[in-house]
Design a protein around this motif. Structure first.
Motif, short mmCIF file in Angstrom:
data_model
loop_
_atom_site.label_atom_id
_atom_site.label_comp_id
_atom_site.label_asym_id
_atom_site.label_seq_id
_atom_site.Cartn_x
_atom_site.Cartn_y
_atom_site.Cartn_z
N ARG A 224 -0.01 10.46 11.85
CA ARG A 224 -0.99 9.42 11.52
C ARG A 224 -0.87 8.28 12.52
NH1 ARG A 224 0.44 9.54 5.11
NH2 ARG A 224 -0.89 11.31 4.61
N THR A 225 -1.97 7.57 12.71
CA THR A 225 -1.95 6.39 13.55
C THR A 225 -2.47 5.21 12.74
OG1 THR A 225 -4.16 6.89 14.41
CG2 THR A 225 -2.27 7.63 15.72
N GLY A 226 -1.99 4.03 13.09
CA GLY A 226 -2.43 2.83 12.38
C GLY A 226 -1.71 1.61 12.91
N ILE A 227 -1.71 0.56 12.10
CA ILE A 227 -1.11 -0.72 12.45
C ILE A 227 0.06 -0.97 11.50
CG2 ILE A 227 -1.50 -3.21 12.65
CD1 ILE A 227 -3.20 -1.66 14.60
N LEU A 228 1.21 -1.34 12.07
CA LEU A 228 2.34 -1.74 11.23
C LEU A 228 1.97 -3.07 10.60
CD1 LEU A 228 5.19 -1.25 10.18
CD2 LEU A 228 6.04 -2.39 12.23
N GLU A 229 1.71 -3.04 9.30
CA GLU A 229 1.14 -4.20 8.64
C GLU A 229 2.18 -5.18 8.10
OE1 GLU A 229 -2.79 -4.53 6.11
OE2 GLU A 229 -1.21 -3.58 4.95
N ILE B 181 4.94 -1.01 5.50
CA ILE B 181 3.57 -0.60 5.20
C ILE B 181 2.81 -0.39 6.50
CG2 ILE B 181 1.42 -1.21 4.01
CD1 ILE B 181 3.78 -1.06 2.09
N VAL B 182 2.09 0.73 6.57
CA VAL B 182 1.25 1.03 7.72
C VAL B 182 -0.20 1.12 7.25
CG1 VAL B 182 0.74 2.68 9.56
CG2 VAL B 182 3.11 2.30 8.85
N LYS B 183 -1.07 0.32 7.86
CA LYS B 183 -2.50 0.41 7.57
C LYS B 183 -3.07 1.46 8.51
CE LYS B 183 -6.74 -2.20 7.31
NZ LYS B 183 -7.43 -3.46 7.57
N LEU B 184 -3.59 2.54 7.93
CA LEU B 184 -4.05 3.68 8.72
C LEU B 184 -5.44 3.43 9.29
CD1 LEU B 184 -2.92 6.54 6.33
CD2 LEU B 184 -1.75 5.69 8.35
N ASP B 185 -5.74 4.14 10.38
CA ASP B 185 -7.08 4.10 10.95
C ASP B 185 -8.06 4.62 9.91
OD1 ASP B 185 -5.98 3.19 13.30
OD2 ASP B 185 -5.99 5.15 14.27
N GLU B 186 -9.12 3.87 9.66
CA GLU B 186 -10.04 4.18 8.57
C GLU B 186 -10.77 5.50 8.74
OE1 GLU B 186 -12.68 0.95 7.82
OE2 GLU B 186 -11.06 -0.51 7.83
N HIS C 281 -8.28 9.04 8.11
CA HIS C 281 -7.42 9.36 6.99
C HIS C 281 -8.07 9.00 5.66
CE1 HIS C 281 -4.44 9.86 10.09
NE2 HIS C 281 -4.65 8.62 10.48
N ALA C 282 -7.71 9.76 4.62
CA ALA C 282 -8.25 9.51 3.29
C ALA C 282 -7.62 8.27 2.65
CB ALA C 282 -8.01 10.73 2.40
N PHE C 283 -6.38 7.96 3.01
CA PHE C 283 -5.70 6.80 2.44
C PHE C 283 -5.87 5.60 3.36
CE2 PHE C 283 -3.23 10.53 1.11
CZ PHE C 283 -3.41 10.42 -0.26
N GLU C 284 -5.85 4.43 2.76
CA GLU C 284 -5.97 3.20 3.54
C GLU C 284 -4.62 2.72 4.07
OE1 GLU C 284 -7.54 -1.27 2.67
OE2 GLU C 284 -8.64 0.40 1.78
N ARG C 285 -3.59 2.84 3.22
CA ARG C 285 -2.24 2.41 3.58
C ARG C 285 -1.21 3.42 3.10
NH1 ARG C 285 -4.96 -2.20 2.31
NH2 ARG C 285 -4.74 -3.93 3.77
N VAL C 286 -0.10 3.48 3.82
CA VAL C 286 1.04 4.30 3.40
C VAL C 286 2.29 3.46 3.54
CG1 VAL C 286 0.05 6.56 3.93
CG2 VAL C 286 1.32 5.34 5.68
#
Length: 92
Positions: free
Chosen positions: A35-40, A48-53, A56-61
């Motif tokens: 997964r790719t995203g921003i370390l929030e 918490i990582v905010k995923l690329d919208e 991915h089905a989830f917004e955050r992991v």
């Protein structure tokens, strides 16, 4: 090693808050998820990582620092068009 190692991992991740990251997580039975995203945000036990919208089905992991320590989650930070791995290396 235990508590100190987790604190060091948290301090390392604190410096990358707001940075774009790629994570690879083992989800059991020979399955890995990339997964790719921003370390929030980082908290005392998890990050918490905010995923690329669009991807991915989830917004955050969220994952624990122990996941990095046990290498069930691998993190890489995008810096200057390169991926820099984030790992815990024991100094003992």
């Amino acid at each position: 090693m235990g508590k100190n190692a987790l604190s060091e991992i948290k301090l390392t991740l604190d410096s990358f808050i707001g940075e774009r990251i790629r994570l690879k997580a083992n989800s059991g039975r020979r399955k890995t998820i990339e997964r790719t995203g921003i370390l929030e945000e980082t908290y005392p036990s998890v990050f918490i990582v905010k995923l690329d919208e669009d991807q991915h089905a989830f917004e955050r992991v969220s994952y624990s620092y122990a996941d990095i320590l046990t290498e069930s989650v691998e993190l890489k930070v995008f810096q200057n068009d390169q991926l820099i791995p984030v790992k815990y290396i024991s100094t003992q």
